[in-house]
Design an enzyme around this catalytic site. Structure first.
Site, PDB file in Angstrom:
ATOM      1  N   ARG A 104       0.848  -1.191   0.000  1.00 36.59           N
ATOM      2  CA  ARG A 104       0.000   0.000   0.000  1.00 36.59           C
ATOM      3  C   ARG A 104       0.882   1.239   0.000  1.00 36.59           C
ATOM      4  NH1 ARG A 104      -4.818   0.237   4.247  1.00 36.59           N
ATOM      5  NH2 ARG A 104      -3.142   0.961   5.577  1.00 36.59           N
ATOM      6  N   THR A 108      -1.240   7.445  -0.546  1.00 39.45           N
ATOM      7  CA  THR A 108      -2.563   7.286  -1.174  1.00 39.45           C
ATOM      8  C   THR A 108      -3.324   6.063  -0.653  1.00 39.45           C
ATOM      9  OG1 THR A 108      -1.728   5.854  -2.933  1.00 39.45           O
ATOM     10  CG2 THR A 108      -1.619   8.233  -3.329  1.00 39.45           C
ATOM     11  N   ASP A 200       0.297  -3.358  11.964  1.00 42.83           N
ATOM     12  CA  ASP A 200       0.788  -3.721  10.634  1.00 42.83           C
ATOM     13  C   ASP A 200       1.241  -5.178  10.656  1.00 42.83           C
ATOM     14  OD1 ASP A 200       2.665  -4.171   8.446  1.00 42.83           O
ATOM     15  OD2 ASP A 200       2.425  -2.023   8.060  1.00 42.83           O
ATOM     16  N   ASP A 203       4.879  -6.014   9.346  1.00 40.77           N
ATOM     17  CA  ASP A 203       5.935  -5.598  10.277  1.00 40.77           C
ATOM     18  C   ASP A 203       5.972  -6.493  11.506  1.00 40.77           C
ATOM     19  OD1 ASP A 203       6.904  -3.557   8.731  1.00 40.77           O
ATOM     20  OD2 ASP A 203       5.676  -2.004   9.666  1.00 40.77           O
TER      21      ASP A 203
HETATM   22  C1  PRP Z   1      -1.113  -4.989   4.267  1.00 43.51           C
HETATM   23  C2  PRP Z   1      -1.886  -6.284   4.340  1.00 43.51           C
HETATM   24  C3  PRP Z   1      -2.698  -6.256   3.076  1.00 43.51           C
HETATM   25  C4  PRP Z   1      -3.010  -4.780   2.930  1.00 43.51           C
HETATM   26  C5  PRP Z   1      -4.410  -4.523   3.378  1.00 43.51           C
HETATM   27  O1  PRP Z   1      -0.036  -5.103   3.438  1.00 43.51           O
HETATM   28  O2  PRP Z   1      -1.072  -7.414   4.464  1.00 43.51           O
HETATM   29  O3  PRP Z   1      -2.030  -6.748   1.943  1.00 43.51           O
HETATM   30  O4  PRP Z   1      -2.086  -4.078   3.777  1.00 43.51           O
HETATM   31  O5  PRP Z   1      -4.757  -3.194   3.165  1.00 43.51           O
HETATM   32  P1  PRP Z   1      -5.823  -2.766   2.062  1.00 43.51           P
HETATM   33  O6  PRP Z   1      -6.998  -3.681   2.216  1.00 43.51           O
HETATM   34  O7  PRP Z   1      -6.135  -1.351   2.438  1.00 43.51           O
HETATM   35  O8  PRP Z   1      -5.193  -2.863   0.706  1.00 43.51           O
HETATM   36  P2  PRP Z   1       1.024  -3.887   3.243  1.00 43.51           P
HETATM   37  O9  PRP Z   1       0.605  -3.032   2.105  1.00 43.51           O
HETATM   38  O10 PRP Z   1       1.227  -3.214   4.554  1.00 43.51           O
HETATM   39  O11 PRP Z   1       2.327  -4.632   2.761  1.00 43.51           O
HETATM   40  P3  PRP Z   1       3.247  -5.686   3.549  1.00 43.51           P
HETATM   41  O12 PRP Z   1       2.446  -6.951   3.720  1.00 43.51           O
HETATM   42  O13 PRP Z   1       4.384  -5.863   2.619  1.00 43.51           O
HETATM   43  O14 PRP Z   1       3.639  -5.087   4.871  1.00 43.51           O
HETATM   44  N1  URA Z   2      -2.477  -3.437   6.754  1.00 41.31           N
HETATM   45  C1  URA Z   2      -2.182  -3.958   7.965  1.00 41.31           C
HETATM   46  O1  URA Z   2      -1.206  -4.707   8.114  1.00 41.31           O
HETATM   47  N2  URA Z   2      -2.957  -3.603   9.013  1.00 41.31           N
HETATM   48  C2  URA Z   2      -4.010  -2.794   8.878  1.00 41.31           C
HETATM   49  O2  URA Z   2      -4.694  -2.518   9.883  1.00 41.31           O
HETATM   50  C3  URA Z   2      -4.299  -2.271   7.607  1.00 41.31           C
HETATM   51  C4  URA Z   2      -3.526  -2.611   6.560  1.00 41.31           C
END
Ligand code: PRP
Ligand code: URA
Length: 209
Positions: A104, A108, A200, A203
């Site tokens: 994400r 944005t 998150d 993380d």
């Molecule tokens: C997180 C999560 C989803 C997304 C959900 O990933 O694992 O993929 O956010 O959010 P959304 O429904 O608003 O799209 P992130 O983008 O943080 O990436 P990561 O798994 O690499 O930390």
């Molecule tokens: N991605 C995450 O990992 N946690 C949230 O709450 C939203 C997006």
């Protein structure tokens, strides 16, 4: 909610409570996510078709049931979806694993694609799309769009925690995709994080914060 299956077995709820706690470290977080994935897997795989085979027990012959060999693909959305792969692979060792890389954009909140590698026969497979978090639904809808473009027909999504906004966004575009989830939380905050949520997920899994 249409096509939403809430898998709220007491063991799942107990383990999810520990995952949510701010002081739970990466090791426990990872292990609990695998355990919950396996418990959710029981519900997700409930309708897999069976066939009869003749076997011999130490006492006598009998007709017994085995999985019919329906082809499955487990597709995690990177990174956090990786935390749900081991649980499914140990339940269904014959499944193939594809990967979709999305993150994400911090400003944005829109998904940005950086990787996609799927089994070449994805169109013939039932796809289990896995990601612990369904927040705005942007990543999930982008992943489903990619899968559909590559020929996937039957897709079910498995999340640990979802926001109502994310479920609505996925079903507005893909009403036929069933969503299995351990908990539907209250809503998103101003930064598009799920509240109360668990922070998150990527993380916390990988210790990157
Ligand atoms: C997180 C999560 C989803 C997304 C959900 O990933 O694992 O993929 O956010 O959010 P959304 O429904 O608003 O799209 P992130 O983008 O943080 O990436 P990561 O798994 O690499 O930390
Ligand atoms: N991605 C995450 O990992 N946690 C949230 O709450 C939203 C997006």
């Amino acid at each position: 909610m249409k096509n939403v299956i809430i898998t709220d077995h007491p063991l799942i709820q107990h383990k999810l409570t520990i995952m949510r706690k701010v002081d739970t470290g990466s090791k426990d977080f990872r292990e609990l996510l695998t355990e919950i994935t396996m418990l959710m897997g029981y519900e997700v795989t409930k309708d897999l078709p069976l066939v009869d085979v003749e076997i011999e027990t130490p006492i006598q012959k009998m007709n017994s049931k085995i999985l019919s060999g329906k082809k499955l693909a487990i597709v995690p959305i990177l990174r956090a979806g990786i935390g749900m792969v081991d649980g499914f692979v140990s339940l269904i060792p014959a499944a193939k694993v594809g990967h979709i890389g999305l993150y994400r954009d911090p400003e944005t909140h829109e998904p940005v694609e950086y990787y996609c590698k799927l089994p070449q026969d994805i169109g013939e497979r039932e796809v289990l799309l896995v990601d612990p978090m369904l927040a705005t639904g942007g990543s999930a809808t982008a992943a489903i769009e990619l899968l559909r473009a590559k020929g996937a027909k039957n897709i079910r999504m498995i999340n640990l925690v979802a926001a109502p906004e994310g479920i609505e966004a996925v079903h507005a575009k893909y009403p036929d995709v069933d969503i299995y989830v351990a908990a539907v939380d209250e809503k998103l905050n101003d930064h598009k994080y799920i509240i109360p949520g668990l922070g998150d997920a990527g993380d916390r899994l990988f210790g990157t914060k």
